[in-house]
Write an enzyme that holds these catalytic residues in place. Structure first.
Site, PDB file in Angstrom:
ATOM      1  N   ASP A   1       3.166   9.811   9.194  1.00 51.74           N
ATOM      2  CA  ASP A   1       2.447   8.873   8.333  1.00 51.74           C
ATOM      3  C   ASP A   1       3.177   7.544   8.189  1.00 51.74           C
ATOM      4  OD1 ASP A   1       1.610   7.732   5.530  1.00 51.74           O
ATOM      5  OD2 ASP A   1       0.099   9.235   6.036  1.00 51.74           O
TER       6      ASP A   1
ATOM      7  N   SER B   1      -2.169   4.530   6.605  1.00 49.95           N
ATOM      8  CA  SER B   1      -2.688   5.833   6.203  1.00 49.95           C
ATOM      9  C   SER B   1      -4.159   5.720   5.765  1.00 49.95           C
ATOM     10  CB  SER B   1      -1.798   6.427   5.120  1.00 49.95           C
ATOM     11  OG  SER B   1      -2.016   7.810   4.977  1.00 49.95           O
TER      12      SER B   1
END
Length: 740
Positions: A212, A67
Site C-alpha cells: 500500500d 490507496s
C-alpha cells in the site's frame, strides 16, 4: 475564552484570505491539481468532495492519490461523474471483494466434493507450517478494477487519460514510495491499495514487489507540486494520532503509522496545500465498508464549505459551461481471434483454457471474461491473473499474464462430532503439481472413536477430460438390531476399503460424469455372539469385490452448509463383476442408486427442502451382504447405508428401497435455524411388486424430527429430536462441525 475565540476567528479569516489572495494573483487560467489521501473506507469521503467540485463547475487538471484515494481518483480521471462513482462504490460488497470470496458455482467439482470440510488451511514451506500473507490475493479486486477502468484500457500513459493521473505505492524491499504514472491502470490501483493484512503484496514488475502506498506517502502533495499546477486541493481523510490504549488491532497499527506521516512534527504536509479539506470521518475506521453512504455525506459536507472558493476558481478558469457527461461502460462482445498465455509453468495451456472455457472465435465481453477468471481464482493456484484485449474493431487477441502461486504444499485441519461416528479430528496434507502439471494429491486422516482415511490423486483439465484415483478406508463400531428384531441389539463392526480408478468429464463445475473400475474390500462382524468356536468373532462378510462403477453428479447449491437455493443429484451405477466370495454364494449383481434433492428459499427467512432417494438391486440371487441398510442420522459413509430419521442405524434392510423426505426451515436470528423434517420409505426385496400391490404412503415407514441448527465458526451445528410412530425408538441426534 473570548480572546481565544477572537484569535480563532482571525486565523480562519487569514486562511480564507490567503486562499483568495492566491486565487486573485493568478491572471491566466489556473491549473488545478487534486490530491486524495488513502484511508480505506474513509476514502469514500472523496466522492462527496468531488460532488461539490462538480456542483461548482470546477474542472480538475490533474489528479493524484494513494490507496482508496487513488481508486476514487482514477475513476474520476477515467471519465465517471461523481454521482456515477457514488453508485459504483455503494453497489460493491467490499468485504466480499477484498476477501476474494467467490460464488460457490465457480468452485471446481473436486473442491465441492472434497475441499469444504476444513477449519484451517495453512501453507507448509521448508518443512514449517506458516500463515497466509493476507486475507486475500486481490484477484477479485483486480477483476472489478479491470471492469471499471475498461473504457481507458487502451491508454498506458496516465497523462493522456481524460484527466491526467498518478498514484503512489511502496517498495516492500526498502520502504520507498514509487510514483506510478504509466502501464495498466487496474494494476496501478491494485498496487497502490495493497493494504497489509487485507491484500497480499503485488508484483509491480518482474523485480519490484509493492504494498500500500500509504506506508510511504499517503498524501502525495510534493509529487503533485512537480506537475506544474497552480492550485493544489488536498483532501485528507486520515484521522489523528491515537493514544496507545486505542490501538488494539493490526489495522489500527497501520493506521497510526500512516497518520504519523501526516501529523507527526517532522512530516506535516498540510502547510503546502492551497485548499486543505479534512472531512469529519474521525469516528470511522479503515474497514467500515458498511457505512459508505454516511462517509460520502461527510465528504460532501466538507466540500460544500469550500463551494464559494471552488466557484471562484471555476470563474477564473473561464471555461464554457458544460455538464460532465456520464461515462458509458463498454458491454460490447468481442470475437476472440487468438489466446496468448504467458507465465504458466506448472499448469498446462489445456488446464487454463479448460478452466476458463474460452475458445477461439467465441464472443465475450469484458465483464463475462472477468467472471470466467473466477474459475481460475477459486483454485488458489495463482497469485494473479492479468489480462488485456488487443482490439481491432470487434476482433481481439486475448492476452493472459499468469503469476503462479509458488506455494503448493498445505496442511488443513478439521474436527467433527456426531452420534454415529462420535468425536473425530481431521488432518489433511495436500500437494499440487507433485508428479504432473495440473495434478493434486490429497491425504485425509480422520482419527478418534472411528478411524477413516481418504487418498485422492486428481489430474484436473477443467472442461476437458480429467482422470484420477480415489482410495477410502472407513471403519465404524456401532449397535444395530439383529435380523430385524427390535429387541435384539448387537455390537456391529464394519470396515470398508474402496479403490476407484476413473476418468471424468466436467461441465462448468456443475455437473460431472465419471467412469472407472473399482475394488472393494468389505469386512463386517460382531463379537456379540460366536458361530465358530475357533474364532473370537462372527463374520458376516470378508470379501474382495471387483466392479465397474459409473457416477453422474450435479451440485448447484449456493453453500455447502445451510444452502438457500440449488439442487443436488448423486447417481451411481455399480456392477459387481467378481468376488473372492467369503460366503461362497456370490453371483454378479448390479445396483443403481439416485439421490435427488433441492432447496428453495421462499421468503427471506423460510426455506423448503425436498428429497427423493432410491436404490435398486438387479440380480437373480439376493446378495444379503450387499443389501441396503436404512436408518440413522447424518452422512453415512459406509457402503449401502442410508440415513433415515426415526429408525436406528441400518434397522430396515432390503435389496431395494424408495425414500422421500421434506423439511421446512426457518431462520430466526442471523445464522440460527429451526426446522421440521419428515421422511418416508419402503424397503423391500422387490420394489416394483410392492408398488403394484401396496399404496406407498399407506404402507411406508415414517420418521420425523425437529431441530435447532446454527452456522458457527466450528462449522454447522445441528441438534434434533427424532421419532417414528411405528416404534418407540425416539432419539436425540447431535452434529458439530463439517462432515468428513
Amino acid at each position: 475564552m473570548k480572546v481565544k475565540l477572537l484569535l480563532l476567528f482571525i486565523l480562519i479569516c487569514q486562511f480564507s484570505h490567503s486562499q483568495e489572495l492566491k486565487i486573485d494573483s493568478i491572471y491566466t487560467r489556473p491549473k488545478i491539481g487534486l490530491v486524495l489521501s488513502g484511508g480505506g473506507a474513509k476514502g469514500f469521503a472523496h466522492i462527496g468532495v468531488l460532488k461539490a467540485i462538480e456542483k461548482a463547475g470546477l474542472k480538475i487538471d490533474y489528479i493524484g492519490g494513494t490507496s482508496m484515494g487513488a481508486a476514487v481518483g482514477a475513476l474520476y480521471a477515467t471519465g465517471y461523474t461523481a454521482n456515477q462513482i457514488d453508485s459504483i462504490i455503494t453497489s460493491i460488497d467490499f468485504m466480499e471483494m477484498l476477501s476474494d470470496k467467490i460464488d460457490r458455482k465457480y468452485a471446481s467439482f473436486f473442491d465441492k466434493k472434497h475441499g469444504e470440510k476444513y477449519l484451517l488451511n495453512l501453507p507448509i514451506k521448508n518443512g514449517k507450517v506458516g500463515l497466509p500473507l493476507a486475507l486475500s490475493k486481490g484477484q477479485s479486486t483486480y477483476n472489478k478494477l479491470s471492469e471499471l477502468y475498461y473504457p481507458v484500457a487502451h491508454i498506458n500513459d496516465f497523462s493522456k487519460l481524460p484527466i491526467p493521473f498518478f498514484c503512489m505505492t511502496t517498495n516492500i524491499e526498502n520502504g520507498k514510495g514509487i510514483e506510478i504514472n504509466s502501464g495498466s491502470l487496474p494494476e496501478a490501483i491494485r498496487s497502490s491499495a495493497s493494504l497489509p493484512t487485507l491484500l497480499s503484496p503485488n508484483k509491480l514488475d518482474s523485480i519490484t514487489t509493492v504494498i500500500d502506498g500509504g506506508i510511504a506517502d499517503n498524501f502525495p502533495i510534493d509529487v503533485m507540486k512537480k506537475k506544474g499546477v497552480d492550485i493544489i486541493i488536498g483532501v485528507d481523510v486520515q484521522g489523528v494520532l491515537q493514544k496507545p490504549e486505542n490501538i488494539d488491532s493490526a489495522l489500527k497499527v497501520i493506521d497510526q503509522i500512516i497518520n504519523y506521516q501526516l501529523y507527526g512534527e517532522e512530516h506535516n504536509k498540510t502547510d503546502d496545500i492551497d485548499i486543505y479539506i479534512h472531512p469529519d470521518v474521525f469516528s470511522y475506521g479503515m474497514v467500515d465498508f458498511d457505512k459508505t453512504k454516511q462517509i460520502i455525506i461527510e465528504g460532501e459536507k466538507a466540500g460544500n464549505k469550500f463551494i464559494d472558493v471552488f466557484k471562484k476558481l471555476a470563474k477564473r478558469q473561464n471555461l464554457p459551461t458544460e455538464t460532465k457527461i456520464a461515462l458509458k461502460t463498454d458491454r460490447r462482445k468481442y470475437t476472440i481471434n487468438q489466446i496468448n498465455i504467458s507465465g504458466a509453468d506448472n499448469y498446462t495451456r489445456r488446464y487454463l483454457r479448460g478452466k476458463l472455457n474460452i475458445k477461439p472465435n467465441e464472443k465475450i465481453s469484458n465483464v463475462e471474461l472477468s467472471n470466467r477468471i473466477n474459475y481460475l481464482t477459486q483454485t488458489k493456484n495463482f497469485n494473479s491473473i492479468r489480462y488485456s484485449f488487443d482490439k481491432q474493431d470487434s476482433i481481439v487477441d486475448l492476452n493472459f499474464k499468469i503469476d503462479e502461486n509458488p506455494q503448493s504444499l498445505y496442511l488443513r485441519v478439521g474436527a467433527h462430532y456426531d452420534t454415529t461416528y462420535k468425536l473425530s479430528g481431521l488432518i489433511n496434507v495436500t500437494d499440487k503439481h507433485l508428479f504432473l502439471r495440473n495434478d493434486l494429491l490429497s491425504l485425509d486422516l480422520a482419527f478418534g472413536d472411528n478411524i477413516r482415511a481418504e487418498l485422492n490423486y486428481f489430474v484436473d483439465n477443467g472442461q476437458f477430460l480429467s482422470y484420477g484415483f480415489n482410495s477410502i478406508f472407513n471403519q465404524l463400531e456401532t449397535n444395530m438390531n439383529f435380523e430385524g428384531d427390535n429387541s435384539t441389539s448387537i455390537d456391529y463392526e464394519f470396515s470398508n476399503v474402496f479403490n476407484y480408478l476413473y476418468s471424468q468429464i466436467n461441465f462448468r463445475n456443475r455437473f460431472a460424469i465419471s467412469l472407472g473400475l473399482e475394488h472393494q474390500f468389505i469386512r463386517t462382524y460382531t463379537r456379540t455372539f460366536i458361530r465358530d468356536p475357533n474364532d473370537d468373532r462372527t463374520y458376516f462378510d470378508k470379501s474382495h469385490y471387483f466392479n465397474f462403477l459409473a457416477k453422474a453428479e450435479l451440485d448447484t447449491y449456493d453453500k455447502k452448509s445451510f444452502p438457500n437455493n440449488g439442487y443436488l443429484i448423486k447417481s451411481t451405477f455399480r456392477t459387481y463383476l467378481s468376488s473372492s466370495d467369503y460366503n461362497e454364494n456370490f453371483a454378479p449383481i448390479s445396483q443403481a442408486r439416485i439421490l435427488l434433492e433441492g432447496i428453495k428459499t421462499i421468503s427471506n427467512t423460510v426455506s423448503l427442502f425436498l428429497q427423493a432417494d432410491s436404490g435398486i438391486s438387479i440380480t437373480n440371487d439376493n446378495q444379503e451382504n450387499l443389501n441396503y441398510g436404512i436408518g440413522g442420522y447424518g452422512n453415512n459413509f459406509i457402503n449401502n447405508y442410508v440415513p433415515f430419521h426415526g429408525y436406528t442405524f441400518s434397522e430396515l434392510i432390503g435389496n431395494s428401497y424408495i425414500k422421500g423426505a421434506a423439511s421446512i426451515r426457518y431462520r430466526f436470528y442471523k445464522k440460527n435455524y429451526v426446522d421440521f423434517y419428515a421422511n418416508y420409505a419402503i424397503v423391500t426385496d422387490d420394489v416394483i411388486d410392492f408398488l403394484k400391490h401396496e399404496p406407498f404412503f399407506k404402507n411406508a415407514k415414517t420418521g420425523y424430527s425437529i431441530g435447532y441448527s446454527a452456522d458457527s465458526i466450528l462449522g454447522p451445528i445441528d441438534i434434533r429430536y427424532a421419532w417414528s410412530p411405528e416404534n418407540r425408538n425416539d432419539a436425540i441426534y447431535i452434529s458439530v462441525g463439517f462432515w468428513f
